[in-house]
Motif scaffolding. Structure first.
Motif, PDB file in Angstrom:
ATOM      1  N   VAL A   6       0.851  -1.186   0.000  1.00  0.00           N
ATOM      2  CA  VAL A   6       0.000   0.000   0.000  1.00  0.00           C
ATOM      3  C   VAL A   6       0.889   1.238   0.000  1.00  0.00           C
ATOM      4  O   VAL A   6       2.069   1.171   0.358  1.00  0.00           O
ATOM      5  N   ASP A   7       0.321   2.379  -0.375  1.00  0.00           N
ATOM      6  CA  ASP A   7       1.094   3.616  -0.454  1.00  0.00           C
ATOM      7  C   ASP A   7       1.389   4.193   0.926  1.00  0.00           C
ATOM      8  O   ASP A   7       2.431   4.808   1.138  1.00  0.00           O
ATOM      9  N   TYR A   8       0.468   4.022   1.865  1.00  0.00           N
ATOM     10  CA  TYR A   8       0.644   4.549   3.212  1.00  0.00           C
ATOM     11  C   TYR A   8      -0.307   3.836   4.163  1.00  0.00           C
ATOM     12  O   TYR A   8      -1.255   3.187   3.750  1.00  0.00           O
ATOM     13  N   LEU A   9      -0.036   3.975   5.460  1.00  0.00           N
ATOM     14  CA  LEU A   9      -0.913   3.448   6.501  1.00  0.00           C
ATOM     15  C   LEU A   9      -1.591   4.616   7.200  1.00  0.00           C
ATOM     16  O   LEU A   9      -0.928   5.602   7.540  1.00  0.00           O
ATOM     17  N   GLU A  10      -2.881   4.521   7.405  1.00  0.00           N
ATOM     18  CA  GLU A  10      -3.614   5.550   8.131  1.00  0.00           C
ATOM     19  C   GLU A  10      -3.769   5.125   9.584  1.00  0.00           C
ATOM     20  O   GLU A  10      -4.155   3.992   9.866  1.00  0.00           O
ATOM     21  N   VAL A  11      -3.457   6.049  10.487  1.00  0.00           N
ATOM     22  CA  VAL A  11      -3.595   5.791  11.915  1.00  0.00           C
ATOM     23  C   VAL A  11      -4.538   6.849  12.481  1.00  0.00           C
ATOM     24  O   VAL A  11      -4.285   8.053  12.352  1.00  0.00           O
ATOM     25  N   ASP A  12      -5.612   6.401  13.107  1.00  0.00           N
ATOM     26  CA  ASP A  12      -6.596   7.301  13.698  1.00  0.00           C
ATOM     27  C   ASP A  12      -6.095   7.752  15.068  1.00  0.00           C
ATOM     28  O   ASP A  12      -5.852   6.932  15.952  1.00  0.00           O
ATOM     29  N   VAL A  13      -5.935   9.067  15.233  1.00  0.00           N
ATOM     30  CA  VAL A  13      -5.429   9.608  16.493  1.00  0.00           C
ATOM     31  C   VAL A  13      -6.508  10.366  17.269  1.00  0.00           C
ATOM     32  O   VAL A  13      -6.201  11.090  18.210  1.00  0.00           O
ATOM     33  N   SER A  14      -7.760  10.187  16.892  1.00  0.00           N
ATOM     34  CA  SER A  14      -8.845  10.958  17.529  1.00  0.00           C
ATOM     35  C   SER A  14      -8.999  10.651  19.014  1.00  0.00           C
ATOM     36  O   SER A  14      -9.481  11.484  19.773  1.00  0.00           O
ATOM     37  N   GLY A  15      -8.582   9.504  19.473  1.00  0.00           N
ATOM     38  CA  GLY A  15      -8.727   9.136  20.876  1.00  0.00           C
ATOM     39  C   GLY A  15      -7.566   9.556  21.760  1.00  0.00           C
ATOM     40  O   GLY A  15      -7.583   9.298  22.961  1.00  0.00           O
ATOM     41  N   LEU A  16      -6.550  10.210  21.208  1.00  0.00           N
ATOM     42  CA  LEU A  16      -5.384  10.593  22.010  1.00  0.00           C
ATOM     43  C   LEU A  16      -5.707  11.768  22.931  1.00  0.00           C
ATOM     44  O   LEU A  16      -6.216  12.793  22.494  1.00  0.00           O
ATOM     45  N   GLN A  17      -5.379  11.599  24.192  1.00  0.00           N
ATOM     46  CA  GLN A  17      -5.518  12.667  25.183  1.00  0.00           C
ATOM     47  C   GLN A  17      -4.143  13.286  25.415  1.00  0.00           C
ATOM     48  O   GLN A  17      -3.128  12.787  24.907  1.00  0.00           O
ATOM     49  N   PHE A  65      -2.676  -3.390  11.450  1.00  0.00           N
ATOM     50  CA  PHE A  65      -2.129  -3.504  10.111  1.00  0.00           C
ATOM     51  C   PHE A  65      -3.051  -4.350   9.245  1.00  0.00           C
ATOM     52  O   PHE A  65      -3.779  -5.200   9.764  1.00  0.00           O
ATOM     53  N   PRO A  66      -3.003  -4.161   7.927  1.00  0.00           N
ATOM     54  CA  PRO A  66      -3.741  -5.073   7.045  1.00  0.00           C
ATOM     55  C   PRO A  66      -3.271  -6.510   7.272  1.00  0.00           C
ATOM     56  O   PRO A  66      -2.129  -6.747   7.676  1.00  0.00           O
ATOM     57  N   ARG A  67      -4.140  -7.456   7.010  1.00  0.00           N
ATOM     58  CA  ARG A  67      -3.828  -8.870   7.277  1.00  0.00           C
ATOM     59  C   ARG A  67      -2.586  -9.348   6.544  1.00  0.00           C
ATOM     60  O   ARG A  67      -1.890 -10.233   7.013  1.00  0.00           O
ATOM     61  N   ALA A  68      -2.295  -8.776   5.386  1.00  0.00           N
ATOM     62  CA  ALA A  68      -1.166  -9.238   4.582  1.00  0.00           C
ATOM     63  C   ALA A  68       0.165  -8.685   5.071  1.00  0.00           C
ATOM     64  O   ALA A  68       1.204  -9.030   4.537  1.00  0.00           O
ATOM     65  N   PHE A  69       0.150  -7.827   6.100  1.00  0.00           N
ATOM     66  CA  PHE A  69       1.367  -7.185   6.580  1.00  0.00           C
ATOM     67  C   PHE A  69       1.844  -7.818   7.870  1.00  0.00           C
ATOM     68  O   PHE A  69       1.066  -8.317   8.661  1.00  0.00           O
ATOM     69  N   ALA A  70       3.141  -7.725   8.073  1.00  0.00           N
ATOM     70  CA  ALA A  70       3.742  -8.088   9.347  1.00  0.00           C
ATOM     71  C   ALA A  70       4.675  -6.942   9.719  1.00  0.00           C
ATOM     72  O   ALA A  70       5.603  -6.638   8.982  1.00  0.00           O
ATOM     73  N   ALA A  71       4.410  -6.262  10.824  1.00  0.00           N
ATOM     74  CA  ALA A  71       5.267  -5.160  11.260  1.00  0.00           C
ATOM     75  C   ALA A  71       6.568  -5.732  11.810  1.00  0.00           C
ATOM     76  O   ALA A  71       6.565  -6.734  12.521  1.00  0.00           O
ATOM     77  N   LEU A  72       7.661  -5.109  11.468  1.00  0.00           N
ATOM     78  CA  LEU A  72       8.966  -5.578  11.904  1.00  0.00           C
ATOM     79  C   LEU A  72       9.461  -4.777  13.098  1.00  0.00           C
ATOM     80  O   LEU A  72       9.177  -3.593  13.219  1.00  0.00           O
ATOM     81  N   LYS A  73      10.212  -5.410  13.963  1.00  0.00           N
ATOM     82  CA  LYS A  73      10.889  -4.784  15.088  1.00  0.00           C
ATOM     83  C   LYS A  73       9.948  -4.061  16.044  1.00  0.00           C
ATOM     84  O   LYS A  73      10.332  -3.137  16.721  1.00  0.00           O
TER      85      LYS A  73
END
Length: 182
Positions: A143-154, A166-174
């Motif tokens: 994908v071109d980018y990942l969207e992260v919703d930050v609306s709940g951050l205090q 992450f999308p099911r096809a992804f594995a985050a590293l480290k």
């Protein structure tokens, strides 16, 4: 992600004289690095610019149609490096790396924050610390980018990479070694 096609020709000449002797044909020199030895190619600069303009992300996977003189063959490649003139809009060199579409690769994907955090409405400041994340996936699932919703951050809150969905096809590293804040 749609895959663009770029035409290339195998070239015999090597060295920097290839740039001055091109006679204004707008050819960019490009090696193809497969699992064996590099193959020297020449691509049309206008076609390369067209492919780059149509790309929406940093990681560009494309089909490279190579005219070998004996016929055409198409290889799946990723653009590894692009060298351009610092003043003029001219590309001098492009590095392509041959990839397999059924083997996972590691990519750095940009992170886009969406929505306004609740803490910002209360007078806080959003600090976007981690701007990209390394993921492992098949090139076709990129994908071109990942969207992260930050609306709940205090105020004083954070989102760690291990909390990002992450999308099911992804594995985050480290993500277990260091809990990066976004």
């Amino acid at each position: 992600m749609a895959q663009s096609i770029l035409s290339a020709h195998v070239r015999e000449e090597k060295g920097k004289g290839r740039l001055t002797n091109s006679g204004g044909t707008n050819k960019s020199c490009s090696p193809l690095c497969p699992n064996t030895s590099p193959v020297m190619l020449s691509v049309n600069e206008f076609d390369l610019k067209t492919v780059l303009k149509s790309a929406t992300g940093e990681n560009i996977v494309l089909g490279l149609q190579i005219d070998t003189g004996k016929g055409n063959e198409t290889k799946n490649v990723i653009l590894k490096e692009l060298q351009s003139d610092p003043i003029k809009p001219i590309y001098y060199h492009a590095d392509f790396y041959e990839i397999s579409m059924d083997r996972e690769l590691t990519f750095n994907i940009p992170i886009h924050l969406i929505n306004t955090p609740a803490g910002v409405a209360d007078g806080g400041i959003l600090q976007h610390v981690k701007r990209e994340v390394s993921v492992s996936c098949l090139p076709g699932n990129l994908v071109d980018y990942l969207e992260v919703d930050v609306s709940g951050l205090q105020i004083g809150g954070s989102i760690h990479v291990k909390e990002v969905v992450f999308p099911r096809a992804f594995a985050a590293l480290k993500m277990l070694k260091r809990p990066w804040q976004l």
